[in-house]
Design a protein around this motif. Sequence first.
Motif, mmCIF file in Angstrom:
data_model
loop_
_atom_site.group_PDB
_atom_site.id
_atom_site.type_symbol
_atom_site.label_atom_id
_atom_site.label_comp_id
_atom_site.label_asym_id
_atom_site.label_seq_id
_atom_site.Cartn_x
_atom_site.Cartn_y
_atom_site.Cartn_z
ATOM 1 N N TYR A 5 53.826 -9.284 47.028
ATOM 2 C CA TYR A 5 53.665 -11.038 47.259
ATOM 3 C C TYR A 5 52.964 -11.730 46.111
ATOM 4 N N PRO A 6 53.743 -13.087 45.728
ATOM 5 C CA PRO A 6 53.356 -13.824 44.735
ATOM 6 C C PRO A 6 50.937 -14.594 45.363
ATOM 7 N N VAL A 7 51.236 -14.240 46.273
ATOM 8 C CA VAL A 7 49.967 -15.613 45.999
ATOM 9 C C VAL A 7 48.838 -13.772 45.819
ATOM 10 N N PHE A 8 49.572 -12.327 46.238
ATOM 11 C CA PHE A 8 48.523 -11.742 46.142
ATOM 12 C C PHE A 8 47.988 -11.525 44.670
ATOM 13 N N ILE A 44 38.956 -13.138 50.536
ATOM 14 C CA ILE A 44 39.881 -13.690 50.327
ATOM 15 C C ILE A 44 40.921 -12.710 49.911
ATOM 16 N N LEU A 45 40.873 -11.383 49.711
ATOM 17 C CA LEU A 45 41.676 -10.883 49.046
ATOM 18 C C LEU A 45 41.825 -10.173 49.631
ATOM 19 N N GLU A 46 41.009 -9.219 50.417
ATOM 20 C CA GLU A 46 40.897 -8.484 51.777
ATOM 21 C C GLU A 46 41.918 -9.446 52.751
ATOM 22 N N LYS A 47 41.725 -10.350 53.015
ATOM 23 C CA LYS A 47 42.135 -11.232 54.268
ATOM 24 C C LYS A 47 43.903 -11.514 52.930
ATOM 25 N N ILE A 48 43.507 -11.357 52.472
ATOM 26 C CA ILE A 48 45.779 -11.421 51.599
ATOM 27 C C ILE A 48 46.176 -10.540 52.421
ATOM 28 N N VAL A 49 45.323 -8.791 51.574
ATOM 29 C CA VAL A 49 45.764 -7.544 52.616
ATOM 30 C C VAL A 49 46.367 -7.707 53.699
ATOM 31 N N GLU A 50 45.079 -8.478 54.639
ATOM 32 C CA GLU A 50 45.588 -8.031 56.160
ATOM 33 C C GLU A 50 46.325 -8.642 56.770
ATOM 34 N N ALA A 51 46.519 -10.149 55.574
ATOM 35 C CA ALA A 51 47.556 -10.748 55.692
ATOM 36 C C ALA A 51 49.060 -10.318 55.782
ATOM 37 N N GLU A 90 37.508 -26.435 35.507
ATOM 38 C CA GLU A 90 38.805 -27.366 35.341
ATOM 39 C C GLU A 90 39.986 -26.628 35.978
ATOM 40 N N TYR A 91 39.614 -25.498 34.929
ATOM 41 C CA TYR A 91 41.000 -24.175 35.249
ATOM 42 C C TYR A 91 40.381 -23.844 36.424
ATOM 43 N N ILE A 92 38.539 -23.439 37.229
ATOM 44 C CA ILE A 92 39.244 -23.017 38.530
ATOM 45 C C ILE A 92 39.620 -24.028 39.672
ATOM 46 N N SER A 93 39.502 -25.424 39.881
ATOM 47 C CA SER A 93 39.885 -26.633 39.992
ATOM 48 C C SER A 93 41.145 -26.071 40.268
ATOM 49 N N ARG A 94 42.119 -25.896 38.931
ATOM 50 C CA ARG A 94 43.502 -25.692 38.873
ATOM 51 C C ARG A 94 43.948 -24.244 40.230
ATOM 52 N N GLU A 95 43.327 -23.400 39.749
ATOM 53 C CA GLU A 95 43.622 -22.142 40.529
ATOM 54 C C GLU A 95 43.785 -22.469 41.787
ATOM 55 N N LEU A 96 42.229 -22.939 42.187
ATOM 56 C CA LEU A 96 42.318 -23.224 43.708
ATOM 57 C C LEU A 96 42.762 -23.775 44.217
ATOM 58 N N ASN A 97 43.748 -24.896 44.124
ATOM 59 C CA ASN A 97 44.199 -25.835 44.872
ATOM 60 C C ASN A 97 46.334 -25.485 44.733
ATOM 61 N N GLU A 98 46.770 -24.668 43.145
ATOM 62 C CA GLU A 98 47.944 -24.143 43.205
ATOM 63 C C GLU A 98 47.532 -22.817 44.556
ATOM 64 N N PHE A 99 46.522 -21.904 44.490
ATOM 65 C CA PHE A 99 46.064 -20.887 45.299
ATOM 66 C C PHE A 99 46.235 -21.848 47.235
ATOM 67 N N GLY A 100 45.825 -22.731 47.171
ATOM 68 C CA GLY A 100 45.652 -23.172 47.751
ATOM 69 C C GLY A 100 46.775 -23.819 49.066
ATOM 70 N N LYS A 101 47.967 -24.109 48.013
ATOM 71 C CA LYS A 101 49.043 -24.457 48.320
ATOM 72 C C LYS A 101 50.393 -23.281 48.832
ATOM 73 N N MET A 102 50.436 -22.165 47.556
ATOM 74 C CA MET A 102 50.695 -20.950 48.468
ATOM 75 C C MET A 102 50.339 -20.663 49.847
ATOM 76 N N ALA A 103 49.020 -20.488 49.966
ATOM 77 C CA ALA A 103 48.402 -20.264 51.615
ATOM 78 C C ALA A 103 48.861 -21.114 52.656
ATOM 79 N N GLY A 104 49.039 -22.730 51.949
ATOM 80 C CA GLY A 104 49.436 -23.612 52.880
ATOM 81 C C GLY A 104 50.646 -23.351 53.230
ATOM 82 N N GLY A 105 52.001 -23.342 52.006
ATOM 83 C CA GLY A 105 53.226 -22.483 52.540
ATOM 84 C C GLY A 105 53.471 -21.273 53.657
#
Length: 112
Positions: A5-8, A44-51, A90-105
């Motif tokens: 899972y890419p999101v993981f 969040i990591l736990e929730k990804i595994v649960e999902a 800036e780095y963590i903001s980009r990472e959170l945004n990208e992860f948010g998009k992946m989770a949103g998808g």
Amino acid sequence: MNEDYPVFRKWYAALDWILDRCENFPKSVRFTISTRISNISLDILEKIVEAIYSKNRLEILQSANLDIEKLRVFFRIAFERKYISSKQYEYISRELNEFGKMAGGWIKSCKE
């Protein structure tokens, strides 16, 4: 299985970075904001595994998405209080945004 899972994979890498940063926060906030950021990130990591292993993913993913929003706020506080640099923010903001998009998808695909 989780590595399929890419999101993981994405969150696992971000989590490593987050935990490293939290270890460098000042001692005065190590048991407040640093602990909150670490705990939410691990949640969040736990929730990804649960999902991954659950048939009812929607609620779990929505909860993880809410946790991402919480992290955005906590990292903004950390930046404003100069616990992290502007480049780190800036780095963590980009990472959170990208992860948010992946989770949103993933959420969107669960609704269909």
